[in-house]
Design a protein around this motif. Structure first.
Motif, PDB file in Angstrom:
ATOM      1  N   GLU A  53       0.832  -1.210   0.000  1.00  0.00           N
ATOM      2  CA  GLU A  53       0.000   0.000   0.000  1.00  0.00           C
ATOM      3  C   GLU A  53       0.867   1.260   0.000  1.00  0.00           C
ATOM      4  OE1 GLU A  53      -2.534  -0.464   3.417  1.00  0.00           O
ATOM      5  OE2 GLU A  53      -3.857  -1.887   2.384  1.00  0.00           O
ATOM      6  N   LYS A  54       1.890   1.286   0.834  1.00  0.00           N
ATOM      7  CA  LYS A  54       2.786   2.452   0.887  1.00  0.00           C
ATOM      8  C   LYS A  54       3.547   2.615  -0.422  1.00  0.00           C
ATOM      9  CE  LYS A  54       3.215   3.115   5.771  1.00  0.00           C
ATOM     10  NZ  LYS A  54       2.444   4.319   5.886  1.00  0.00           N
ATOM     11  N   LEU A  55       3.996   1.503  -0.988  1.00  0.00           N
ATOM     12  CA  LEU A  55       4.679   1.555  -2.275  1.00  0.00           C
ATOM     13  C   LEU A  55       3.725   2.069  -3.351  1.00  0.00           C
ATOM     14  CD1 LEU A  55       7.221   0.988  -3.944  1.00  0.00           C
ATOM     15  CD2 LEU A  55       6.474  -1.395  -4.158  1.00  0.00           C
ATOM     16  N   ASN A  56       2.482   1.599  -3.342  1.00  0.00           N
ATOM     17  CA  ASN A  56       1.482   2.075  -4.309  1.00  0.00           C
ATOM     18  C   ASN A  56       1.217   3.568  -4.156  1.00  0.00           C
ATOM     19  OD1 ASN A  56       0.812  -0.101  -5.978  1.00  0.00           O
ATOM     20  ND2 ASN A  56      -0.503  -0.990  -4.406  1.00  0.00           N
ATOM     21  N   GLU A  57       1.147   4.047  -2.909  1.00  0.00           N
ATOM     22  CA  GLU A  57       0.940   5.483  -2.665  1.00  0.00           C
ATOM     23  C   GLU A  57       2.068   6.300  -3.285  1.00  0.00           C
ATOM     24  OE1 GLU A  57       0.489   6.585   1.477  1.00  0.00           O
ATOM     25  OE2 GLU A  57      -0.914   4.936   1.803  1.00  0.00           O
ATOM     26  N   ARG A  58       3.286   5.895  -2.980  1.00  0.00           N
ATOM     27  CA  ARG A  58       4.453   6.622  -3.484  1.00  0.00           C
ATOM     28  C   ARG A  58       4.507   6.575  -5.015  1.00  0.00           C
ATOM     29  NH1 ARG A  58       9.734   5.699  -0.501  1.00  0.00           N
ATOM     30  NH2 ARG A  58       8.601   6.948   0.994  1.00  0.00           N
ATOM     31  N   LEU A  59       4.209   5.411  -5.579  1.00  0.00           N
ATOM     32  CA  LEU A  59       4.245   5.272  -7.030  1.00  0.00           C
ATOM     33  C   LEU A  59       3.138   6.069  -7.706  1.00  0.00           C
ATOM     34  CD1 LEU A  59       5.103   1.483  -7.313  1.00  0.00           C
ATOM     35  CD2 LEU A  59       6.628   3.432  -7.696  1.00  0.00           C
ATOM     36  N   SER A  60       1.974   6.149  -7.061  1.00  0.00           N
ATOM     37  CA  SER A  60       0.870   6.947  -7.617  1.00  0.00           C
ATOM     38  C   SER A  60       1.263   8.419  -7.695  1.00  0.00           C
ATOM     39  CB  SER A  60      -0.389   6.804  -6.771  1.00  0.00           C
ATOM     40  OG  SER A  60      -0.899   5.509  -6.873  1.00  0.00           O
ATOM     41  N   LYS A  61       1.897   8.917  -6.640  1.00  0.00           N
ATOM     42  CA  LYS A  61       2.343  10.314  -6.637  1.00  0.00           C
ATOM     43  C   LYS A  61       3.398  10.555  -7.717  1.00  0.00           C
ATOM     44  CE  LYS A  61       1.382  11.132  -1.768  1.00  0.00           C
ATOM     45  NZ  LYS A  61       1.945  11.362  -0.435  1.00  0.00           N
ATOM     46  N   LEU A  62       4.331   9.616  -7.831  1.00  0.00           N
ATOM     47  CA  LEU A  62       5.379   9.749  -8.840  1.00  0.00           C
ATOM     48  C   LEU A  62       4.789   9.666 -10.247  1.00  0.00           C
ATOM     49  CD1 LEU A  62       8.347  10.045  -9.611  1.00  0.00           C
ATOM     50  CD2 LEU A  62       8.598   7.574  -9.286  1.00  0.00           C
ATOM     51  N   LYS A  63       3.879   8.743 -10.453  1.00  0.00           N
ATOM     52  CA  LYS A  63       3.253   8.599 -11.772  1.00  0.00           C
ATOM     53  C   LYS A  63       2.466   9.861 -12.132  1.00  0.00           C
ATOM     54  CE  LYS A  63       0.611   5.683 -14.693  1.00  0.00           C
ATOM     55  NZ  LYS A  63      -0.174   4.549 -14.942  1.00  0.00           N
ATOM     56  N   GLU A  64       1.770  10.444 -11.165  1.00  0.00           N
ATOM     57  CA  GLU A  64       1.025  11.682 -11.383  1.00  0.00           C
ATOM     58  C   GLU A  64       1.982  12.817 -11.779  1.00  0.00           C
ATOM     59  OE1 GLU A  64      -1.343  14.634  -8.461  1.00  0.00           O
ATOM     60  OE2 GLU A  64      -2.022  12.540  -8.418  1.00  0.00           O
ATOM     61  N   LYS A  65       3.103  12.888 -11.086  1.00  0.00           N
ATOM     62  CA  LYS A  65       4.111  13.906 -11.387  1.00  0.00           C
ATOM     63  C   LYS A  65       4.656  13.733 -12.806  1.00  0.00           C
ATOM     64  CE  LYS A  65       8.491  15.554  -9.448  1.00  0.00           C
ATOM     65  NZ  LYS A  65       9.470  15.321  -8.377  1.00  0.00           N
ATOM     66  N   LEU A  66       4.936  12.488 -13.182  1.00  0.00           N
ATOM     67  CA  LEU A  66       5.429  12.219 -14.534  1.00  0.00           C
ATOM     68  C   LEU A  66       4.386  12.596 -15.582  1.00  0.00           C
ATOM     69  CD1 LEU A  66       7.144   8.720 -14.069  1.00  0.00           C
ATOM     70  CD2 LEU A  66       8.191  10.973 -13.933  1.00  0.00           C
ATOM     71  N   ALA A  67       3.125  12.293 -15.300  1.00  0.00           N
ATOM     72  CA  ALA A  67       2.052  12.607 -16.241  1.00  0.00           C
ATOM     73  C   ALA A  67       1.869  14.116 -16.403  1.00  0.00           C
ATOM     74  CB  ALA A  67       0.750  11.961 -15.778  1.00  0.00           C
ATOM     75  N   GLN A  68       2.044  14.881 -15.326  1.00  0.00           N
ATOM     76  CA  GLN A  68       1.908  16.342 -15.401  1.00  0.00           C
ATOM     77  C   GLN A  68       2.913  16.953 -16.373  1.00  0.00           C
ATOM     78  OE1 GLN A  68       2.463  17.603 -11.361  1.00  0.00           O
ATOM     79  NE2 GLN A  68       0.317  17.283 -10.802  1.00  0.00           N
ATOM     80  N   HIS A  69       4.050  16.277 -16.535  1.00  0.00           N
ATOM     81  CA  HIS A  69       5.101  16.783 -17.412  1.00  0.00           C
ATOM     82  C   HIS A  69       5.129  16.068 -18.755  1.00  0.00           C
ATOM     83  CE1 HIS A  69       6.898  19.298 -14.306  1.00  0.00           C
ATOM     84  NE2 HIS A  69       6.750  18.290 -13.473  1.00  0.00           N
ATOM     85  N   GLY A  70       4.117  15.258 -19.034  1.00  0.00           N
ATOM     86  CA  GLY A  70       4.060  14.563 -20.312  1.00  0.00           C
ATOM     87  C   GLY A  70       4.956  13.340 -20.394  1.00  0.00           C
ATOM     88  N   GLY A  71       5.410  12.856 -19.257  1.00  0.00           N
ATOM     89  CA  GLY A  71       6.262  11.670 -19.223  1.00  0.00           C
ATOM     90  C   GLY A  71       7.741  12.025 -19.202  1.00  0.00           C
ATOM     91  N   VAL A  72       8.548  11.011 -19.018  1.00  0.00           N
ATOM     92  CA  VAL A  72       9.995  11.188 -18.943  1.00  0.00           C
ATOM     93  C   VAL A  72      10.600  10.951 -20.312  1.00  0.00           C
ATOM     94  CG1 VAL A  72      12.136  10.291 -17.954  1.00  0.00           C
ATOM     95  CG2 VAL A  72      10.118  10.481 -16.542  1.00  0.00           C
ATOM     96  N   LYS A  73      11.386  11.910 -20.741  1.00  0.00           N
ATOM     97  CA  LYS A  73      12.097  11.773 -22.010  1.00  0.00           C
ATOM     98  C   LYS A  73      13.432  11.076 -21.791  1.00  0.00           C
ATOM     99  CE  LYS A  73      13.895  14.483 -25.852  1.00  0.00           C
ATOM    100  NZ  LYS A  73      14.051  15.821 -26.405  1.00  0.00           N
ATOM    101  N   GLU A  74      14.112  11.465 -20.691  1.00  0.00           N
ATOM    102  CA  GLU A  74      15.441  10.918 -20.435  1.00  0.00           C
ATOM    103  C   GLU A  74      15.731  10.905 -18.937  1.00  0.00           C
ATOM    104  OE1 GLU A  74      20.063  11.828 -21.766  1.00  0.00           O
ATOM    105  OE2 GLU A  74      18.461  13.101 -22.533  1.00  0.00           O
ATOM    106  N   VAL A  75      16.463   9.897 -18.524  1.00  0.00           N
ATOM    107  CA  VAL A  75      16.931   9.787 -17.140  1.00  0.00           C
ATOM    108  C   VAL A  75      18.456   9.842 -17.198  1.00  0.00           C
ATOM    109  CG1 VAL A  75      17.021   8.342 -15.083  1.00  0.00           C
ATOM    110  CG2 VAL A  75      14.964   8.335 -16.504  1.00  0.00           C
ATOM    111  N   LYS A  76      19.031  10.865 -16.551  1.00  0.00           N
ATOM    112  CA  LYS A  76      20.484  11.023 -16.545  1.00  0.00           C
ATOM    113  C   LYS A  76      21.021  10.836 -15.134  1.00  0.00           C
ATOM    114  CE  LYS A  76      21.485  14.381 -20.181  1.00  0.00           C
ATOM    115  NZ  LYS A  76      22.003  15.740 -20.411  1.00  0.00           N
ATOM    116  N   ILE A  77      22.102  10.103 -15.027  1.00  0.00           N
ATOM    117  CA  ILE A  77      22.804   9.989 -13.758  1.00  0.00           C
ATOM    118  C   ILE A  77      23.775  11.160 -13.696  1.00  0.00           C
ATOM    119  CG2 ILE A  77      24.288   8.570 -12.305  1.00  0.00           C
ATOM    120  CD1 ILE A  77      21.589   7.247 -12.903  1.00  0.00           C
ATOM    121  N   VAL A  78      23.513  12.110 -12.804  1.00  0.00           N
ATOM    122  CA  VAL A  78      24.346  13.307 -12.676  1.00  0.00           C
ATOM    123  C   VAL A  78      25.543  13.029 -11.775  1.00  0.00           C
ATOM    124  CG1 VAL A  78      24.373  15.715 -11.948  1.00  0.00           C
ATOM    125  CG2 VAL A  78      22.341  14.779 -13.037  1.00  0.00           C
TER     126      VAL A  78
END
Length: 130
Positions: free
Chosen positions: A62-87
């Motif tokens: 349940e906690k993992l689902n909560e965190r993932l829902s928030k992250l997925k919502e954030k990604l959707a607000q920005h139209g998804g992730v284009k690239e993931v860079k290790i800085v």
């Protein structure tokens, strides 16, 4: 023929090793969140024993689902992730790595994330903290 078989085995092992790295796991983790692939996400997540002793498997999910829902919502607000860079990648020891990640979204905005990866039985996982 033996040289050919040796080459094929080396390429296969090299590909497997690449998929078992903090870089690959963190990149594919965000892709899996975006694709809502909970099974794949769970395969990348490590839940520390201290958390497992305090919460039931259902509560952890349940906690993992909560965190993932928030992250997925954030990604959707920005139209998804284009690239993931290790800085930045700080190897704290041979089995623990801290990653500073730059998420570049499809709307061209950028976010910073920090993940901790741990090597458990030879496999890299992202540490799930509460």
């Amino acid at each position: 023929m033996k040289k050919y078989i040796f080459l094929v085995v080396c390429v296969f092992l090299g590909a497997c090793a690449f998929k078992n790295s903090p870089k690959y796991i963190s990149e594919d983790y965000f892709k899996a969140v975006q694709e809502d692939d909970f099974r794949r996400i769970k395969s990348y997540v490590y839940v520390p024993a201290s958390v497992q002793s305090e919460l039931s498997t259902k509560e952890i999910d349940e906690k993992l689902n909560e965190r993932l829902s928030k992250l997925k919502e954030k990604l959707a607000q920005h139209g998804g992730v284009k690239e993931v860079k290790i800085v930045d990648k700080k190897e704290l020891n041979s089995e623990l790595t801290e990653l500073q990640i730059e998420l570049i979204y499809n709307d061209k905005s950028i976010d910073d994330e920090r993940l901790n990866a741990v090597k458990i039985d030879g496999v890299w996982k992202i540490i799930f903290t509460l």
